[in-house]
Design an enzyme around this catalytic site. Structure first.
Site, short mmCIF file in Angstrom:
data_model
loop_
_atom_site.label_atom_id
_atom_site.label_comp_id
_atom_site.label_asym_id
_atom_site.label_seq_id
_atom_site.Cartn_x
_atom_site.Cartn_y
_atom_site.Cartn_z
N ASP B 164 19.70 77.98 -41.82
CA ASP B 164 19.86 77.51 -40.44
C ASP B 164 20.83 78.43 -39.70
OD1 ASP B 164 18.60 75.41 -41.77
OD2 ASP B 164 19.57 73.86 -40.56
N LYS B 227 15.54 74.09 -34.04
CA LYS B 227 16.42 72.95 -34.32
C LYS B 227 17.30 72.69 -33.10
CE LYS B 227 20.30 71.97 -37.48
NZ LYS B 227 21.02 72.42 -38.69
N LYS B 263 13.25 70.66 -36.10
CA LYS B 263 14.32 69.93 -36.78
C LYS B 263 15.25 69.34 -35.73
CE LYS B 263 18.24 70.28 -39.96
NZ LYS B 263 18.91 71.06 -41.02
#
Lengths: 291, 327
Positions: B164, B227, B263
């Site tokens: 991430d 995300k 996400k």
């Protein structure tokens, strides 16, 4: 010029310091002694019970963490605010349920106010009376301290509408418990007016939550709720009290009900430090004695 | 194409589109004409997101939604005080969220800081739970690029299956889109076979239009997932932001055929929020996106609430928060 329309009060539930309608959107009519419509009360649902218990739970540590002196001040403040609204309480008591004379209603209001004062005085004294130092063999201090059980569910008696409610609520919260009250199904309006005074009396949000609605819908989710630590079933009939006690047993919830003497609401027998004790757990601590 | 060319005075919408047109046609053998970025109708977006959140989910659907919420969860711990022991304990939870009931599915991944990746990788070696690591100067993303890329490569070498990273908001917000794009592309390369999730930090982007543009930029640059948030600032995932990003993913899939994952993270604490997001994703992207391969919920305290609601569903009683673990 047209006649002025009366502005009627909407009697809403008291959850987490806010006056709210039911999550279910329902209401039910409440009638007075002559069968006339007094108001529509909120018909609470099991989800309102859930929300009220959550509010009581999150308020509990903070309330118990206040000094006993401060809790006493706040209970006294409830009495002060009730006193200033004495006429309103008396009028509501007089027209609720089977009704009573204004004189009897005023007496009941006075007794309810005095009951707050009586329990306010106990706030910083009951630990001394109910707990204390125990004599033990050995070089130890042994101290017993009554501590609040946590969240208490109270099923309030139907009538008379005000005094029994106060008589059961005050001893519960004075020690640091928070309460979820199911108001009388038949006379719920006075309980909501009491909630308004609580909201103005420095009682922190969530310490007292008052729900209105049908007993057969609300008692069971309250009794079965895992986060309820003790139940006062004074307002239940024998059958529903037995049902609730069975629900409560599954989660080891203590069940309390008013004795015959405690039900003499106007008498001194209805108030007792042992009623505070009924919603406390005794913690006993051993500590070594210094040399 | 240079930054100078990009930062002329044409409307901002045109500029990201131009960049992506060049990048998609250059980077793809199929010579895709370039993705279009349509403006966002903010009122319509919020209205639709709000209406999707009123959906009532009961009984068997609720049970399925709760299990799905667990299966797509990235169980996350990103605290400075994280210890190897804490990560070990959380890895055990990740495999079997309820120690007393092994019918509860495993979560999708365990998300940690790079230094703790070896611990998580060891704990989860023979399990279906993936190891995710934040990297690339998380949470600001403003470390020198070399350092960020080295951190990503280190995390992957240490056993991270998923990485991430954060979008360079400094570059994006000042209009240096090429720089933001190139950094994501470089991060994708540094990831190798690991999946790359790009955090947009939507709370700092300022508008839904910017969120849609950042989504498109990250996807074209090579993100496998986009995300919402780091969870380190006040504003995090909201239903409208989730819908905005899901629509960007839908546009991407329609225009290029590439399926990018979504996400959502930050501030998702209750089971109810979780199934609202499942509804938003299901309604926007279809049930094909309701799998751990294409949808994730990043959370730390959500798992307990989901387990509590699950217990309520099985037992019929309202539960007590204290009966579920602290982490």
């Amino acid at each position: 010029m047209s006649d002025r329309l009366v502005v009627n009060k909407t009697y809403k539930q008291f959850i987490g310091g806010a006056f709210e309608r039911s999550e279910s959107g329902r209401s039910y009519p409440v009638s007075g002694a002559g069968g006339e419509l007094l108001a529509n009360a909120v018909q609470g649902s099991r989800k309102d019970v859930r929300d009220a218990v959550a509010a009581a739970r999150s308020a509990q540590a903070g309330w118990a963490g206040r000094t006993a002196y401060n809790r006493g001040q706040i209970l006294y403040r409830v009495a002060e605010v009730m006193e200033s609204r004495r006429e309103e309480f008396s009028a509501e008591v007089a027209r609720a349920g089977d009704g009573c004379s204004h004189e009897a209603a005023a007496q009941q209001t006075t007794a309810a106010i005095d009951r707050w004062v009586w329990y306010a005085g106990w706030a910083d004294k009951f630990p001394t009376v109910l707990g204390g130092a125990n004599p033990v063999a050995g070089p130890y201090f042994n101290l017993s301290v009554p501590e609040p059980v946590g969240v208490v569910g109270i099923v309030a008696p139907d009538e008379p509408p005000l005094l029994p409610l106060v008589s059961r609520l005050a001893p519960v919260i004075v020690s640091g418990n928070t309460a979820v009250v199911l108001a009388s199904e038949r006379c719920p309006l006075v309980a909501i007016t009491l909630a308004e005074t609580l909201a103005l009396s420095d009682v922190p949000s969530g310490v007292v939550n008052i729900l209105t609605g049908h007993r057969n819908e609300l008692v069971s989710p309250l009794a079965g709720h895992v986060a309820v630590d003790s139940l006062d079933l004074t307002g239940c009939d024998a059958e529903s009290a037995a049902d609730a006690a069975r629900q409560a047993a599954a989660t080891i919830t203590r069940v309390v009900s008013a004795s015959a003497a405690e039900r003499q609401w106007a008498d001194e027998s209805a108030q007792s430090p042992y009623l505070i004790d009924a919603f406390c757990e005794t913690k006993t601590v051993w500590h070594t004695k210094g040399r | 194409m240079t930054d100078d060319l990009l930062s002329n005075c044409r409307p901002i919408l045109g500029r990201v589109t131009d960049l992506l047109a060049v990048q998609t046609s250059a980077g793809s053998a199929d010579a895709v004409a370039g993705v279009r970025i349509t403006p966002v109708d903010a009122v319509g977006l919020e209205q639709r997101a709000a209406s999707l959140c009123t959906r009532s989910i009961k009984t068997s659907s609720k049970a399925a939604a709760l299990d799905l919420a667990i299966r797509v969860m990235d169980l996350t711990t990103l605290e400075g005080a994280d210890t190897p022991e804490r990560v070990q304990a959380l890895c055990t939870r990740a495999r079997h969220p309820d120690a007393a009931d092994w019918s509860v599915p495993s979560v999708a991944a365990m998300c940690v800081y790079p230094e703790l990746v070896p611990v998580a990788a060891k704990e989860l070696a023979d399990s279906p739970v993936a190891v995710a690591s934040v990297a690339g100067g998380f949470p600001a993303g403003l470390a020198p690029l070399d350092t960020r890329l080295a951190e990503i490569a280190w995390a992957v070498a240490a056993g991270a299956d998923e990485v991430d990273i954060v979008l360079n908001r400094s570059a994006f917000l000042s209009g240096r889109y090429q720089k933001a794009y190139d950094e994501i592309a470089a991060a994708k390369q540094a990831c190798g076979s690991a999946h790359l999730k790009v955090i947009l930090e939507t709370g700092e982007l300022g508008s839904y239009d910017q969120i849609r543009q950042a989504s498109m930029l990250a996807m074209v640059a090579g993100a496998d997932f986009i995300k919402t948030s780091t969870g380190k600032i006040g504003t995090s995932a909201t239903p409208a932001v989730a819908l905005c990003m899901a629509e960007a993913i839908r546009d991407m899939a329609e225009q290029t055929g590439r399926a990018v994952g979504l996400k959502l993270a930050g501030g998702i604490r209750t089971a109810k929020q979780a199934w609202h997001y499942l509804v938003i994703v299901g309604e926007t992207l279809g049930s094909g996106w309701l799998t751990p391969e294409r949808f994730r919920l990043g959370a730390s305290s959500l798992l307990n609430d989901v387990l509590m609601q699950r217990a309520k569903l099985l037992d019929g009683r309202y539960q007590r928060r204290e009966d579920f673990s602290v982490d």
